[in-house]
Design an enzyme around this catalytic site. Sequence first.
Site, mmCIF file in Angstrom:
data_model
loop_
_atom_site.group_PDB
_atom_site.id
_atom_site.type_symbol
_atom_site.label_atom_id
_atom_site.label_comp_id
_atom_site.label_asym_id
_atom_site.label_seq_id
_atom_site.Cartn_x
_atom_site.Cartn_y
_atom_site.Cartn_z
ATOM 1 N N GLY A 266 0.840 -1.263 0.130
ATOM 2 C CA GLY A 266 -0.037 -0.021 -0.072
ATOM 3 C C GLY A 266 0.828 1.297 -0.048
ATOM 4 O O GLY A 266 2.093 1.225 -0.366
ATOM 5 N N SER A 267 0.226 2.243 0.617
ATOM 6 C CA SER A 267 0.820 3.778 0.340
ATOM 7 C C SER A 267 2.228 3.781 1.613
ATOM 8 O O SER A 267 2.193 3.111 2.421
ATOM 9 C CB SER A 267 -0.082 4.687 0.738
ATOM 10 O OG SER A 267 -0.467 4.692 2.075
ATOM 11 N N VAL A 270 0.524 4.672 5.084
ATOM 12 C CA VAL A 270 0.039 3.475 5.972
ATOM 13 C C VAL A 270 1.178 2.488 6.251
ATOM 14 O O VAL A 270 1.017 1.965 7.335
ATOM 15 C CB VAL A 270 -1.405 2.842 5.073
ATOM 16 C CG1 VAL A 270 -1.560 1.918 5.736
ATOM 17 C CG2 VAL A 270 -2.259 3.986 4.701
ATOM 18 N N GLY A 271 1.901 2.413 5.153
ATOM 19 C CA GLY A 271 3.064 1.495 5.472
ATOM 20 C C GLY A 271 3.878 1.753 6.807
ATOM 21 O O GLY A 271 4.482 1.011 7.654
ATOM 22 N N GLU A 288 5.741 -3.653 1.111
ATOM 23 C CA GLU A 288 5.738 -3.019 -0.251
ATOM 24 C C GLU A 288 5.097 -1.651 -0.420
ATOM 25 O O GLU A 288 3.735 -1.555 -0.681
ATOM 26 C CB GLU A 288 5.149 -4.279 -1.384
ATOM 27 C CG GLU A 288 5.830 -5.421 -0.958
ATOM 28 C CD GLU A 288 7.303 -5.559 -1.699
ATOM 29 O OE1 GLU A 288 7.798 -4.591 -2.397
ATOM 30 O OE2 GLU A 288 8.023 -6.454 -1.800
#
Length: 538
Positions: A266-267, A270-271, A288
Amino acid sequence: MLPRNAFASIRGARAGASASARSLSTRASSILNALDIPTTSEVPGMYDGQWRGSGDILESVCPTTGEVLARVQSASPRELHEALEKSSEAHLVLRKLPAPKRGELLRQIREALAVKRDALGALVSLEMGKIKTEGIGEVQEFVDICDYAVGLSRMMNGRVVASERPGHTILEVPNPLGVVGVLTAFNFPVAVYGWNFSLSFAAGNANVWKPSPSTPLCAIAVTKIIADVLERNGLPGAISSLVTGGKDVGEAVVNSADVPLVSFTGSEAVGRVVGKAVQSRFGKTILELGGNNASIIMPDADLSMAVPAVFFGAVGTAGQRCTSTRRLYLHRDIAPHFLDALQKLYASVRVGDPLVTGTLLGPLHTRAAVGIYSNAVQRLRENGAQILTGGQRYDEGGLRQGNFVQPTIAIPNSAEPTDAIWGTETFAPILNVGIFDELEQAIAWNNAVPQGLSSSLWTRDIRHLGKWIGPEGSDTGIVNVNVGTSGAEIGAAFGGNKSTGWGRESGGDAWKQYVRWSACTINFSDAAPLAQGVDFST
């Protein structure tokens, strides 16, 4: 270029809206029926051995037509807790199976996926929006990684280490972790779970899949196929559990102490939250995240290969791949010719219904993504960038109903990599171009952004190749030569560095993240000497 059949297909989806009790088009219902997904009632979105769901309702919306494909019943907090418990129990069963037996189960899953490959690929096109050939190709990735994991199940080896003590040996032994949480993004709603599930299953772990809330149907279809194989072999379905839902469901998986490894795609924003949360409980992560990938074109490059590769990298999947080409650095000597050839390809792109054979450009996935695209183009204009092509929404005919935007090429007024235009990834088909004079300058620009997923150098000079892949070269996780930034194969580890997250999935040594390692010193002698010659005798 807008083919007539693209408009006809999209209009037909709207005109067929009365095909069922919940106004589903025949275009959509034929695909869902082929995958045993209900078309006249709400769809259970949770599986842990049985299908259910009493949480919030998710709407799956077709990005091409705007129609609601399904209303999905997500997991409630209680159901999520039960799914995690069942997954932990299922792991106790799976870990007892010899790894080659797990490989045989993966072979059966591979065969079941292959039978449904085209139908699943069509569902990816329908729900996510990528064109038909890419949707089928994504399912093929799952098939391929299953093949890889079948072989891997007989080669997940430890090591024998020489001991300094007589009559001793040291073994490094891999064993299953337990339960792996897999949180996937909308842009690869099938393949990313495949990368994780196949390796994790071969290693002996149960898996809990939390897909993107905007692509639940792809996850449901895949889980049905896996569940059928598990059930036919008398194994618990919770070996591959599915929990659809929103942010709260994802947070519960991330924060669960029963999930020692969380794989998140994801982004970057958020990561960071996921990474901190899992680390705070001393769990493991595979992250990732953002891409912001660059292609560098040297004056000796074969432009007959480089131009089409950049075209696919920037326009393919409507710029919504993690590996999409966002930045293009052209040597001054070939920049005008390259841009002229690239613009001709952009002018020829066939936009329309992604399910129609021959379409090259489908829609962005959501209305929100269209807004992000428009805002990015507006910032480019406000900062004096030259827009060579694109920069607008498509609003002709049936395209108006979908999330269609024009692929855009822009030359910002500065190539300074610290500018937000270069350092911020926009998940849309926008390609920013910079002009350089020396390879060292282009490498510095490539490396100056926070992200580090994929990069590509186009050259026929072996000296440039050596520098590019060496310590003075690209700092990304994928470093290509005469290959575009997009379209990785499953045999090598996939992942990036820096704010991309340092995670690795798929091939290579990625499997080693899905196990716990133990160093086992074994004494088969009649004495018990201490290491390093320590004498503790009385």
